[in-house]
Design an enzyme around this catalytic site. Structure first.
Site, PDB file in Angstrom:
ATOM      1  N   HIS A  74      -6.447  -7.316  -0.544  1.00  0.00           N
ATOM      2  CA  HIS A  74      -6.377  -6.093  -0.649  1.00  0.00           C
ATOM      3  C   HIS A  74      -5.572  -5.613  -2.163  1.00  0.00           C
ATOM      4  CE1 HIS A  74      -6.922  -6.414   3.536  1.00  0.00           C
ATOM      5  NE2 HIS A  74      -7.851  -5.587   3.530  1.00  0.00           N
ATOM      6  N   ASP A 110      -2.613 -10.729  -2.433  1.00  0.00           N
ATOM      7  CA  ASP A 110      -3.293 -10.297  -1.413  1.00  0.00           C
ATOM      8  C   ASP A 110      -4.751  -9.785  -1.396  1.00  0.00           C
ATOM      9  OD1 ASP A 110      -2.250  -8.781   1.657  1.00  0.00           O
ATOM     10  OD2 ASP A 110      -3.737  -7.889   0.902  1.00  0.00           O
ATOM     11  N   HIS A 128       0.798  -1.303   0.059  1.00  0.00           N
ATOM     12  CA  HIS A 128      -0.146  -0.150   0.083  1.00  0.00           C
ATOM     13  C   HIS A 128       1.007   1.301   0.060  1.00  0.00           C
ATOM     14  CE1 HIS A 128      -3.721  -2.196   0.404  1.00  0.00           C
ATOM     15  NE2 HIS A 128      -3.391  -2.531   1.737  1.00  0.00           N
ATOM     16  N   ASP A 180      -4.556 -13.168   3.418  1.00  0.00           N
ATOM     17  CA  ASP A 180      -6.101 -12.658   4.048  1.00  0.00           C
ATOM     18  C   ASP A 180      -7.171 -12.776   3.085  1.00  0.00           C
ATOM     19  OD1 ASP A 180      -4.663 -10.854   2.233  1.00  0.00           O
ATOM     20  OD2 ASP A 180      -4.701  -9.142   3.655  1.00  0.00           O
TER      21      ASP A 180
END
Length: 337
Positions: A161, A159, A122, A246
């Protein structure tokens, strides 16, 4: 596998109620202790100059000063303490070690997997966000490009996200291909199909925003039908997996339904793709916040390289995700099914 690991990364203290804690690495180590053929390497931290090849120098200086002052909340989600500066350099250095080791010929049972924290995908050029300070995979990719070890690097982010930072950093670069399979609408809200690259790099960014509830069959189908042909066309020298766990069906912060076996399926397909394209392969840890599912996920990646054969999905992909894949193939000129 050979796992990059540094005790320094445990010193990044995010507090008792934060999901991204040092217990994540401790859980991974406990899970791997039961497996055969695990090797740990404590690599050197990244040089500050290596980090500023990706990140704005003023931002890097600001983060260093922030940590020297004792840290605190950089934003509501992203926390630092004094030791976070050296932990972030260590985490980036582990990712760099993985990329260099892969390009030096470490593969098969010696395939490198960097177990660093804080995570990275991120982090944008000039800011931290989403638990991330330095974009570890991006730092690693840039380091090997700058040193002439690779001309073209592909980064695949599984991931849950979207890795907005990695996308932003390389969005107008034609020497780095970024692909992400993520949950549509989840933090940070980026990663649309139409985001394909800019300024002569169109087609080097590929997003697969799967609907909530997607499972093994959806992930495998999406990889085989979009990312695999796009990477084959890009023909990278190095393939980096931004490996978050995740999307697991029991992870506490997502709505996806990937099983532990699903990560074995993805690992097997990544490995086969790299063998077919003669690309070096390394893994970089990103998210994963259920300690048991995180440790199981990393362990199943290791077991896949240790000879375990993955199962095939026991169901068909959801039609809405099949339709999404058709749209992505059309946008990227991959042909119709």
């Amino acid at each position: 596998m050979r796992f990059g690991y540094s005790e320094t990364c445990l010193d990044h203290d995010t507090g008792p109620r934060h999901p991204e804690t040092a217990d994540r690495l401790r859980a991974i180590r406990r899970g791997l202790a039961k497996r055969h053929g695990v090797e740990y390497v404590d690599a050197a931290p990244a040089e500050k100059s290596t980090v500023t090849a990706i990140h704005d120098a003023d931002y890097v200086d600001e983060f260093e000063s922030f940590c020297r002052g004792g840290g605190g909340n950089w934003d509501p989600d992203t926390v630092a303490v004094e030791e976070s500066w050296v932990a972030a350099l260590a985490s980036a250095g582990l990712a760099e070690w993985g990329a260099r080791s892969a390009l030096a010929g470490d593969d098969g049972r010696d395939t490198p997997f960097s177990l660093g924290r804080p995570p990275g995908h991120h982090a944008v050029v000039d800011d931290a966000m989403g638990f991330c300070f330095f974009n570890n995979a991006a730092v690693a990719a840039q380091a090997v490009i700058d040193d002439g070890l690779a001309e073209r690097v592909a980064i695949f982010d599984w991931d849950v996200h979207h890795g907005n930072g990695t996308q932003d950093i390389f969005y107008d670069r034609d020497d780095v291909f970024y692909a992400s399979i993520h949950e549509d609408g989840l933090y940070p809200g980026t990663g649309e199909v139409e985001e394909t690259g800019a300024d002569g790099a169109e087609g080097t960014n590929l997003n697969v925003p799967l609907r909530a509830g997607a499972g093994d069959a959806d992930y495998v189908y999406s990889f085989e039908e979009t990312i695999e042909p796009a990477v084959e066309e890009f023909d990278p020298d190095l393939f980096i997996v931004s490996a978050g766990f995740d999307a697991h069906r029991h992870d506490p912060i997502s709505r996806m339904r990937v099983s532990t076996e699903g990560y074995a399926m993805l690992t097997e397909r990544v490995r086969d793709l790299c063998e077919n394209t003669d690309a070096a392969l390394s893994f970089v840890l990103e998210g994963g916040y259920g300690l048991d599912t995180l440790s199981e996920g990393v362990a199943i990646v290791h077991e896949t390289f240790d000879g375990r054969i993955a199962m095939d999905p026991d169901e068909e992909p959801d039609q809405k995700n099949v339709d999404l894949v058709d749209e992505i193939r059309d946008v990227h000129g991959l042909g119709s099914k």
